[in-house]
Scaffold this active site. Sequence first.
Site, PDB file in Angstrom:
ATOM      1  N   ASP A 118       1.126  -7.606   2.335  1.00  0.00           N
ATOM      2  CA  ASP A 118       1.268  -6.174   2.068  1.00  0.00           C
ATOM      3  C   ASP A 118       2.737  -5.757   1.913  1.00  0.00           C
ATOM      4  O   ASP A 118       3.295  -5.066   2.756  1.00  0.00           O
ATOM      5  CB  ASP A 118       0.598  -5.393   3.205  1.00  0.00           C
ATOM      6  CG  ASP A 118       0.276  -3.957   2.812  1.00  0.00           C
ATOM      7  OD1 ASP A 118       0.844  -3.478   1.815  1.00  0.00           O
ATOM      8  OD2 ASP A 118      -0.525  -3.315   3.506  1.00  0.00           O
ATOM      9  N   SER A 132       3.927   2.350   8.403  1.00  0.00           N
ATOM     10  CA  SER A 132       3.734   1.305   7.410  1.00  0.00           C
ATOM     11  C   SER A 132       5.014   1.064   6.650  1.00  0.00           C
ATOM     12  O   SER A 132       5.685   2.014   6.240  1.00  0.00           O
ATOM     13  CB  SER A 132       2.630   1.696   6.451  1.00  0.00           C
ATOM     14  OG  SER A 132       1.418   1.279   6.980  1.00  0.00           O
ATOM     15  N   HIS A 151       0.817  -1.221   0.000  1.00  0.00           N
ATOM     16  CA  HIS A 151       0.000   0.000   0.000  1.00  0.00           C
ATOM     17  C   HIS A 151       0.849   1.268   0.000  1.00  0.00           C
ATOM     18  O   HIS A 151       0.364   2.336  -0.338  1.00  0.00           O
ATOM     19  CB  HIS A 151      -1.055  -0.018   1.123  1.00  0.00           C
ATOM     20  CG  HIS A 151      -0.573   0.351   2.494  1.00  0.00           C
ATOM     21  ND1 HIS A 151      -0.255  -0.570   3.469  1.00  0.00           N
ATOM     22  CD2 HIS A 151      -0.384   1.552   3.079  1.00  0.00           C
ATOM     23  CE1 HIS A 151       0.098   0.042   4.568  1.00  0.00           C
ATOM     24  NE2 HIS A 151       0.034   1.339   4.363  1.00  0.00           N
TER      25      HIS A 151
HETATM   26  N1  ARG Z   1      -4.729   0.780   7.391  1.00  0.00           N
HETATM   27  C1  ARG Z   1      -3.412   0.787   6.887  1.00  0.00           C
HETATM   28  C2  ARG Z   1      -2.775   2.192   7.087  1.00  0.00           C
HETATM   29  O1  ARG Z   1      -3.332   3.040   7.670  1.00  0.00           O
HETATM   30  C3  ARG Z   1      -3.326   0.283   5.499  1.00  0.00           C
HETATM   31  C4  ARG Z   1      -4.073   1.021   4.460  1.00  0.00           C
HETATM   32  C5  ARG Z   1      -3.984   0.528   3.073  1.00  0.00           C
HETATM   33  N2  ARG Z   1      -4.879  -0.549   2.789  1.00  0.00           N
HETATM   34  C6  ARG Z   1      -6.154  -0.408   2.343  1.00  0.00           C
HETATM   35  N3  ARG Z   1      -6.863  -1.467   2.167  1.00  0.00           N
HETATM   36  N4  ARG Z   1      -6.678   0.760   2.073  1.00  0.00           N
HETATM   37  O2  ARG Z   1      -2.328   2.882   6.285  1.00  0.00           O
HETATM   38  N1  ASP Z   2      -1.304   1.576   7.870  1.00  0.00           N
HETATM   39  C1  ASP Z   2      -0.586   2.646   8.516  1.00  0.00           C
HETATM   40  C2  ASP Z   2       0.418   3.311   7.582  1.00  0.00           C
HETATM   41  O1  ASP Z   2       0.207   3.338   6.389  1.00  0.00           O
HETATM   42  C3  ASP Z   2       0.036   2.192   9.771  1.00  0.00           C
HETATM   43  C4  ASP Z   2      -0.875   2.403  10.914  1.00  0.00           C
HETATM   44  O2  ASP Z   2      -1.593   3.416  10.929  1.00  0.00           O
HETATM   45  O3  ASP Z   2      -0.836   1.590  11.818  1.00  0.00           O
HETATM   46  O4  ASP Z   2       1.349   3.929   8.001  1.00  0.00           O
END
Ligand code: ARG
Ligand code: ASP
Length: 719
Positions: free
Chosen positions: A224, A654, A88
């Site tokens: 990921d 991330s 991502h």
């Molecule tokens: N939640 C994670 C972070 O805040 C991953 C986001 C990317 N993945 C998604 N399915 N949108 O960034």
């Molecule tokens: N998914 C998040 C990021 O892209 C990490 C988090 O917020 O825990 O940095």
Amino acid sequence: MQLKIQKTILLLVAVIISLTLNAKEGMYLPMLLKKINASDMQAMGMRITAEEIYSVNQASLKDAIVHFGGGCTAELVSEKGLLLTNHHCGYRSIQKHSTIEHDYLTDGFWAKSLEEELPNDGLTATILQRMEDVTAQVLAGIKPEMDEKERQELMDKNIKKLTQTDDNSKFHLVEIKAFYYGNQYILMESIVFYDVRLVGSPPSNIGKFGGDTDNWMWPRHTGDFSVFRIYADKDNNPADYSKENTPYKPKKHLKISLQGYQPEDFTMVFGYPGTTQEYLPSAAIQTIVEVVNPFKIDLRRQKLDIMAEQMDKDPKIRIQYSAKYAGVANGWKKWIGENRGIKRLNTIQNKRIEEKEFALWARDHGYGDLIQELNTLYEQLRPYELAASYFFEAGYYQDIIRFAYSFQTVAKFSGKKEIDQEKFQLAVKSLKGSIKGFYKDFDIDVEKNLLNATISAYTKFPETTIPIPSTIAPLKSKNQEEIDEWIDKMFSKSIFADEAKLANFIENYSSGKFKTIQKDPVYQLALSYYQNYFDHIMNPLLNYQSQIDVLMRKYMQAQIEINAGQYLFPDANSTLRVSYGKVENYEPRDGVIYNYFTTLEGIIEKENPEIYDYVVEEKLKQLYISKDYGRYADADGSMHTCFIASNHTSGGNSGSPVLNAEGHLIGLNFDRNWEGTMSDLDYDPNQCRNITVDIRYCLFIIDKFAGAQHLIEEMDIID
Ligand code: ARG
Ligand code: ASP
């Protein structure tokens, strides 16, 4: 130190210490590990020294940690500049290289040789060289009696002096960051690489398996990760993209362990968390969870439904809107989790109780009515914060609004007798360059529907004293169809409805043509949004914010004072940090325990060919059936996919390496659990977990699934 401490204070100290003593909470400064954390980390099982993590005298782990594109973390894993980060985090780059013919998002991408690696315009990789506490120098000459303006001016001067170096190029970054709301200043010196190429990415149904449905949730099965490479000039120095560049040879790269982990094993995360706000007073938390989040959650839900409907129907739109959709969905889901977590923890109530105690202490310690004043200011700021959210969510983040507004850079020359030709031509050139990219990911019907939702929302802005943009004010009493008509009419008269027309227009642009843009109804809509923000929101916002800044600085200072002897970790601010904890399961609800790892088994369980997010590649299924896991299988014989641990992380973490007691790479951090997303405001060691993709799963995909053994050979893998 006070000799006579009142009972209430003792109580308060006890409350705060019990909240912060837990070794698992906090994101710490690498340069202070030796002093603050090393013995604690070692007691928890770490077997390396603080010096091996951060050193300015010798190569240390920090030399392998990369701030990736400013918003994520990545790590060097080979002598040839090979980088691992999340799928991502690489998503935008992968998406930009994707078309219907070469759909790397869907099919994945693997460069077979250096020649096939793909450059990414605008993508940077930043590596910290050193950090230094410069608080004394930044505050030199500051006197208590100075007013804020004087204080700031002197500080700016000091900072300017400190950041001036012989090399002021864009490849060498020297910045000073404020910690603890301006109670501490730290200088960060870094080098910045501009040639960062895409090496490999799994298909989305691996890299984004579970999609936005599983996002922010445990149990998780997302592969990921994506692979990039840093290139440098012939002297191994950072450079702009050039064909002649060669792979960067880092001072240090991470070793990879295939050993896996057991419950209670020590882990640490080394990376760039963006923002946390652990020390906010109750009224500020209230604004976030009771006012701003509910509005954003509601509007984003509508936007997501609109995009999803069209993306499901049309594969071209799916590609065009995939990254946008993911961005909107990510915030939407996080805030829902955040609100639930804050409610569950009773954070607002708890803060109020602490604040009552604090108020008593403050009066005796020269802080007066600090906390009451602070909360009052946050209450006064509240309507402006909400108004700003309306502007951003319903305006700025609407792509067509931002894009149309960018033409202001040329329109503003209108009416001027003398035009600075150089500036003007530069502005025209930049617009010319932006058109193609914008329309690649633009669908007018989707955009119109989104606009309908955002305009409808905007006209319902509840505050009576702050006006909404003049162009949409007349739409207040209109229904959806009427707004549709209004939007259709607007686009039918707008040059922005037609890429070719716009490109042609700007190709032959001259200052005599200002009026076409100025009169354009889409441009006017955009302009009125921004104008409304500038005229009615921005200044009060800044004004309250600057008063708050002063008080927050004092409030933070007081919190440090109360905790004398107890180190309070500074909030995240996009600087390099270390957090540490243990591999641990958790109990999300009464009677339910979530295991600390997942396996390929779960991918097969979740498989559903009907649902985009749960499609499983045939080849992966075959590997599962034949159990062809090679050296990447766990000792239990299964293929581990993800695991959780109690490391305090935030957005920006991330892609961060998750390291074991030896400092070896065991996974890539990519998310948090939904029960724990309030950790940016209030951390709960019982519920907060970071989610990591197991490095063995990443290597298995690279090796067995993609057949990219040449990458495996480059890495330093310990069986
Ligand atoms: N939640 C994670 C972070 O805040 C991953 C986001 C990317 N993945 C998604 N399915 N949108 O960034
Ligand atoms: N998914 C998040 C990021 O892209 C990490 C988090 O917020 O825990 O940095």
